[in-house]
Each structure stands twice: as structure tokens, then as C-alpha cells.
Design an enzyme around this catalytic site. Structure first.
Site, mmCIF file in Angstrom:
data_model
loop_
_atom_site.group_PDB
_atom_site.id
_atom_site.type_symbol
_atom_site.label_atom_id
_atom_site.label_comp_id
_atom_site.label_asym_id
_atom_site.label_seq_id
_atom_site.Cartn_x
_atom_site.Cartn_y
_atom_site.Cartn_z
ATOM 1 N N CYS A 393 -3.000 3.885 3.519
ATOM 2 C CA CYS A 393 -4.375 4.363 3.746
ATOM 3 C C CYS A 393 -4.735 4.292 5.234
ATOM 4 O O CYS A 393 -4.251 5.114 6.002
ATOM 5 C CB CYS A 393 -5.356 3.612 2.844
ATOM 6 S SG CYS A 393 -6.827 4.620 2.560
ATOM 7 N N HIS A 519 -3.125 4.389 -2.325
ATOM 8 C CA HIS A 519 -2.800 2.955 -2.447
ATOM 9 C C HIS A 519 -1.759 2.752 -3.545
ATOM 10 O O HIS A 519 -2.130 2.521 -4.705
ATOM 11 C CB HIS A 519 -4.059 2.162 -2.810
ATOM 12 C CG HIS A 519 -5.084 2.112 -1.735
ATOM 13 N ND1 HIS A 519 -5.238 1.037 -0.903
ATOM 14 C CD2 HIS A 519 -6.000 3.029 -1.331
ATOM 15 C CE1 HIS A 519 -6.218 1.277 -0.044
ATOM 16 N NE2 HIS A 519 -6.683 2.490 -0.290
ATOM 17 N N GLU A 521 -0.030 0.261 -4.118
ATOM 18 C CA GLU A 521 -0.040 -1.128 -4.612
ATOM 19 C C GLU A 521 -0.827 -1.289 -5.905
ATOM 20 O O GLU A 521 -0.525 -2.166 -6.711
ATOM 21 C CB GLU A 521 -0.574 -2.075 -3.530
ATOM 22 C CG GLU A 521 -2.066 -1.961 -3.186
ATOM 23 C CD GLU A 521 -2.393 -0.900 -2.140
ATOM 24 O OE1 GLU A 521 -1.563 0.009 -1.943
ATOM 25 O OE2 GLU A 521 -3.487 -0.974 -1.546
HETATM 26 N N1 GLN Z 1 -11.258 3.554 6.586
HETATM 27 C C1 GLN Z 1 -10.355 4.558 6.148
HETATM 28 C C2 GLN Z 1 -11.052 5.668 5.368
HETATM 29 O O1 GLN Z 1 -12.127 5.472 4.863
HETATM 30 C C3 GLN Z 1 -9.215 3.977 5.328
HETATM 31 C C4 GLN Z 1 -9.655 3.358 4.043
HETATM 32 C C5 GLN Z 1 -8.624 2.452 3.418
HETATM 33 O O2 GLN Z 1 -7.709 1.967 4.085
HETATM 34 N N2 GLN Z 1 -8.754 2.187 2.129
HETATM 35 O O3 GLN Z 1 -10.525 6.733 5.248
#
Ligand code: GLN
Length: 544
Positions: A393, A519, A521
């Protein structure tokens, strides 16, 4: 797969409540998940629900330092991290209905009041809030998908904010057939070194507190550092009004994944099934689980993975990532040592010194500008030194910025999350996010499809072209720059074809460089380790 054994005998869902006493952090989530595992492996269809007594609608707006990781379900619910444990143990997805907060309960009741549904009546905690709680508890049971619903009540008995939940349980105990509902109370039996003995009084007090609210526990699960002897068990049973076989010892374990076996040794599953009038003939089938445990405890190899994040002081902030590394490690018969590295501690000067002994680097998810330069330095180090790299992410977004700055020489490249005025916004706010003003529950959340590129490493790893992964973000790889990145050697390895959103990037001239907007995970479980983590560990092993 799992089937209902007593179809002709039982047709109703059974409800098990897990309350906590004496202190927080006793591990209600792990006990609930372990019991659920044993029941599931006996053939019952089980799910677990968590009721959280705080007023936030969900933990999505909480700082990870407050509450650990925010777990995300397929249907896009931002939930308590215990739901991650439920999924990792049970290997079945949870949903919005599996996590309910006081905020959500009150919101539902107040919305009904505004619609006029209680017209003429005074809206009160009892019966309106407790009715809404009972409704939320029974939603899962009424789907017909589960034979047993285990509901974990957050907090500790005696907390003011838990009272309506305990009252709802009391009412349900009165309303339902006594064989269809039971309460397990998780408590602490401390060892007093000076006296040289285990003490039962805190448990007696906490059970008394529960009984003052009209709820008598059926089973006591006792967290303890020392084994409970017969005398202690009898004393607890006598003074807490439960049967002696319902005193279950829960001794400190080497790993949370030992707990199902510990509960099996104590016959928690059998005691529970007997109380619910359910069949106990077949033993739980734990072969696959134990195969995982064996590999986890008898590793043939060791590797060290650096986890670069800004909340590393609290490991719970990255719970699903650290568990996914355990699952993937066991699959590779490898003990994965995590080196927790604060992104703010990394500078251009010290990065190579700090990261040089790692077999793999993960740049973690996150929000806001704090520590991002350190994350970018870590990506650069992994890219230039051929160290296996997994960006998750925000980690992917940092990999895009690093590539823009150091390969494409766009020196001021940035995410508009960090710098609204950058002349090279390689990470941009998603179009549909531009009109959003409220913070809660408004990110791109939950499962979204992704199509993998033919020649990608990701396709080889997943073994299929269409995948679905969970998301939680507002920003994305700016498509205006994609052609330049591709020309310079980056592969767009996964995309959401409907929205053209870049989901995965790879560097084909690097041994293992994969960064994902989603994600992975969240979907790794004991019996289904996530393929990306498994392959990442394999790549790390090649470095040893
Ligand atoms: N801050 C980033 C976004 O909103 C990444 C978010 C995250 O790592 N879950 O796109």
C-alpha cells in the site's frame, strides 16, 4: 466442506459469549478463535463476532498506537484486529456483521428515532439499545450459515461501557432455550511469588461482578503462568458456582497457535458441546494445523526481514503482516526474524549500515508524511542492492516515488498526500475521493479485482490471472506517468481493468521486487498462507 451433523436434531444456532474479567489483554480473541477452531474441526460451522464498547463507529479513524492494526474484511468493513485472528484460525472470511461497536449501535438507534420508528416512546438504553445489541448478535445466527456463533465482548466486566452488552446477554439467556446459549468467562489466576501460590480471589470478584449483572458464567477459562492443581480448580468451581470440569486452565503459551491444542487438552470443546447439547463423538481433526505448528517450531532455516514502518514501537500495528510472515515462514520451514525498523530512524547516510544484513525488506502501509523519506531510502537500498522487496500500500507508493526520483530523475516527485504542490504528483488522489470530505469509512475499502500481466512474477506466484485482494487507501499511481515508468524498466504487473488502477508494480531486472496497492496480509491464514509472502520468503532464503 463443514457439515451440520445433527441436522435432524438441532436446527437452531447456538450462541456462546466470551466475557473478560480482572484485566484486559488476557486474550479473549485467541481463546474465542481457538475454541472456534476446535468446534470447526469437529464439523460445526462456526463464526466469531466481536462487540467493541467504544463510541467510534469503527476503528478506521483510530491511530494504530491506540488500538493496533485496523483489519479490513472483503465487504470493506474496517474492524478490530481480533477479526484477523478469527480469519487466520478459521480460514473463512468475516464481514461487517462480525464487528459491532457501541457507536454503530447508537447510530442505528438514533437513525430509527429520527425516522419516527419509536414515535411517542422515550428511547432508552433498556430496551432500545439492548434490543439493537441483541439484534446484531443474532444477525449472524439468522443467516442459517452457522451452527454456532461465538460473540466476544470487548473490555472487562465491570466497565461502565460494557454494561449494556452484559445486560443483552442476560436477556438472551432468559429468552433462549438454556441449551442454546452459554457464557465463558476469561479470567486471570495470578501467581504471587511472595506467597508461593496461585490466587483465586480476583476471579471470585470478577465472577461476582458478572453475577451482579444477572449473568452466571458456565465455564471459566483461567489465564495463568503456573498449572492449576485440583485444589485450586475445586476452590474456583465452588466459589464461582461452576462445575469442576468447567474450570479450564489457559497456561501461557509459546505461540498463539498452540492455544487450540491447549484448549483441547483441557477439553474446553467437549465441555462446551455438552452444555449446548451437541454431539461430541468425533475428535477435532487438527492434522493440518499441527503440520503447520511442527514446521513453525522446527525450522530448517532462519532469515531476517526488515519491517520498515512508523508505528513499529507497537507491533500490534502490523499484526497481519507479522502473522503472514509466520505462515509463509512455516511453509518454507523457515523461522522469520522480524527486524522492526522505524522509518524515521533511517537517513540517506545510515540506511545501508542499518539494512545491509537483511534478507528481505518490507515497506509497510501507513498514512501521512511522517517517516516517508526513510521509507524511500529503504526502497532505494533494496532496489540497488538486489534485496527482495515487498511494498504494501503506502509501501508501493513509496516505491513509485523512489523510482521517479532516482531512475526517472524527477527530483521533486511525491504523493499529493505528502505534498499538495509537487510538480510531479506520481501518486495522486483517486478521482472518486476528490469529492469526499468525511474521514470515516470513505477510503477505497475491501475486495477489488485485479488482473495480472502475462509475463509477471505475480502471475507465476498466484498461478491465476484474476485475483481479488483487500484494499484501504485514497491515493493511487498516477496513470499519466505510467508510460515513462514502463520505458525505464518497471512492469505494471497487476491492474484493475475497470478503473485502470495500478494494483501491482514489479522490477523485472531485480531478483524480487514486488509492490502492491492492496493488503495481501489480510488474507493470509494458517491453512492458506498468502502466495506473495510465501514467495517473498523463498526469495529471501536464496539470499542466505
Ligand atoms: N496513505 C495511503 C493512501 O491512502 C496508503 C494507505 C495504506 O497504506 N493503507 O493511499
Amino acid at each position: 466442506m463443514y457439515f451440520w451433523r445433527n441436522l435432524n436434531v438441532m436446527s437452531k444456532t447456538k450462541y456462546i459469549f466470551v466475557t473478560g474479567g480482572v484485566t484486559s489483554s488476557l486474550g479473549k480473541g485467541i481463546i474465542s478463535a481457538s475454541l472456534a477452531k476446535l468446534l470447526q474441526e469437529r464439523g460445526y460451522r462456526v463464526t466469531i463476532q466481536k462487540l467493541d464498547p467504544y463510541i467510534n463507529i469503527d476503528p478506521g479513524t483510530l491511530n494504530p498506537y491506540e488500538h493496533g492494526e485496523c483489519f479490513v474484511t472483503d465487504d470493506g468493513a474496517e474492524t478490530d484486529l481480533d477479526l484477523g485472528h478469527y480469519e487466520r484460525f478459521l480460514n473463512i472470511p468475516t464481514s461487517q456483521a462480525n464487528n459491532v461497536t457501541t457507536g454503530r449501535i447508537y447510530q442505528a438507534v438514533i437513525n430509527k428515532e429520527r425516522k419516527g420508528e419509536f414515535l411517542g416512546k422515550t428511547v432508552q438504553v433498556i430496551p432500545h439499545i439492548t434490543d439493537e445489541i441483541k439484534h446484531r448478535i443474532q444477525i449472524l445466527g439468522k443467516t442459517g450459515e452457522f451452527d454456532i456463533v461465538i460473540t466476544e465482548i470487548g473490555g472487562t466486566v465491570g466497565d461502565i461501557e460494557s454494561l449494556p452488552y452484559v445486560e443483552a446477554v442476560r436477556q438472551l439467556k432468559w429468552e433462549l432455550d438454556s441449551k442454546d446459549i452459554m457464557v465463558i468467562h476469561l479470567t486471570l489466576v495470578p501467581y504471587l511469588a511472595a506467597a508461593g501460590e496461585l490466587k483465586t480471589k480476583p476471579t471470585q470478584h470478577s465472577v461476582k461482578m458478572l453475577m451482579q449483572s444477572g449473568v452466571a458464567p458456565d465455564v471459566l477459562v483461567c489465564r495463568t503462568e503456573r498449572h492449576l492443581n485440583e485444589n485450586i480448580r475445586k476452590k474456583l468451581a465452588l466459589f464461582c458456582n461452576v462445575e469442576t470440569n468447567s474450570i479450564i486452565e489457559s497456561i501461557d503459551a509459546e505461540t498463539i497457535y498452540d492455544v487450540p491444542n491447549l484448549m483441547l487438552d483441557e477439553k474446553l470443546d467437549k465441555v462446551v458441546l455438552d452444555k449446548l447439547n451437541l454431539e461430541t463423538k468425533t475428535e477435532p481433526k487438527l492434522e493440518k494445523w499441527n503440520d503447520f505448528l511442527y514446521k513453525f517450531k522446527n525450522p530448517k532455516h532462519h532469515i531476517t526481514i526488515g519491517l520498515i514502518g512508523k508505528y513499529v514501537e507497537l507491533h500490534d500495528a502490523y499484526k497481519s503482516i507479522s502473522e503472514a510472515l509466520i505462515h509463509a515462514g512455516a511453509t518454507n520451514e523457515t523461522k522469520v526474524h522480524i527486524q522492526w525498523i522505524h522509518s524515521e530512524s533511517l537517513t540517506e547516510k545510515n540506511t545501508s549500515e542499518k539494512l545491509k544484513n537483511l534478507n528481505g525488506i518490507i515497506v509497510a502501509p501507513g498514512f501521512g508524511g511522517r517517516g516517508i523519506e526513510g521509507k524511500i531510502d529503504a526502497v532505494r537500498f533494496a532496489r540497488e542492492n538486489n534485496i527482495p522487496f515487498l511494498g504494501i500500500c503506502l509501501g508501493m507508493q513509496m516505491a513509485v516515488i523512489e523510482f521517479a526520483r532516482n531512475v526517472l530523475h524527477l527530483k521533486d516527485a511525491n504523493s499529493v498526500e505528502m505534498d499538495l504542490n509537487t510538480t510531479n504528483p506520481v501518486i495522486n488522489l483517486m478521482e472518486e475521493q476528490k469529492k469526499i470530505t468525511e474521514k470515516g469509512g470513505t477510503m477505497r475499502l475491501g475486495a477489488w479485482d485485479c488482473t495480472l500481466e502475462k509475463n509477471s512474477k505475480s502471475l507465476a506466484i498466484y498461478g491465476k490471472q484474476e485475483i481479488s485482494e483487500r484494499h484501504r487507501h485514497r491515493y493511487e499511481f498516477n496513470n499519466k506517468y505510467v508510460a515513462d515508468f514502463v520505458k525505464a524498466g518497471m512492469l505494471i504487473a497487476g491492474e484493475n481493468k475497470k478503473t485502470d488502477l495500478v494494483e501491482i508494480i514489479e522490477l523485472p531486472n531485480h531478483p524480487w521486487f514486488v509492490a502492491v496497492q492492496f493488503h495481501p496480509e489480510y488474507k493470509s491464514t494458517v491453512l492458506n498462507p498468502h502466495p506473495l509472502f510465501v514467495d517473498f520468503i523463498k526469495a529471501g532464503l536464496d539470499m542466505v
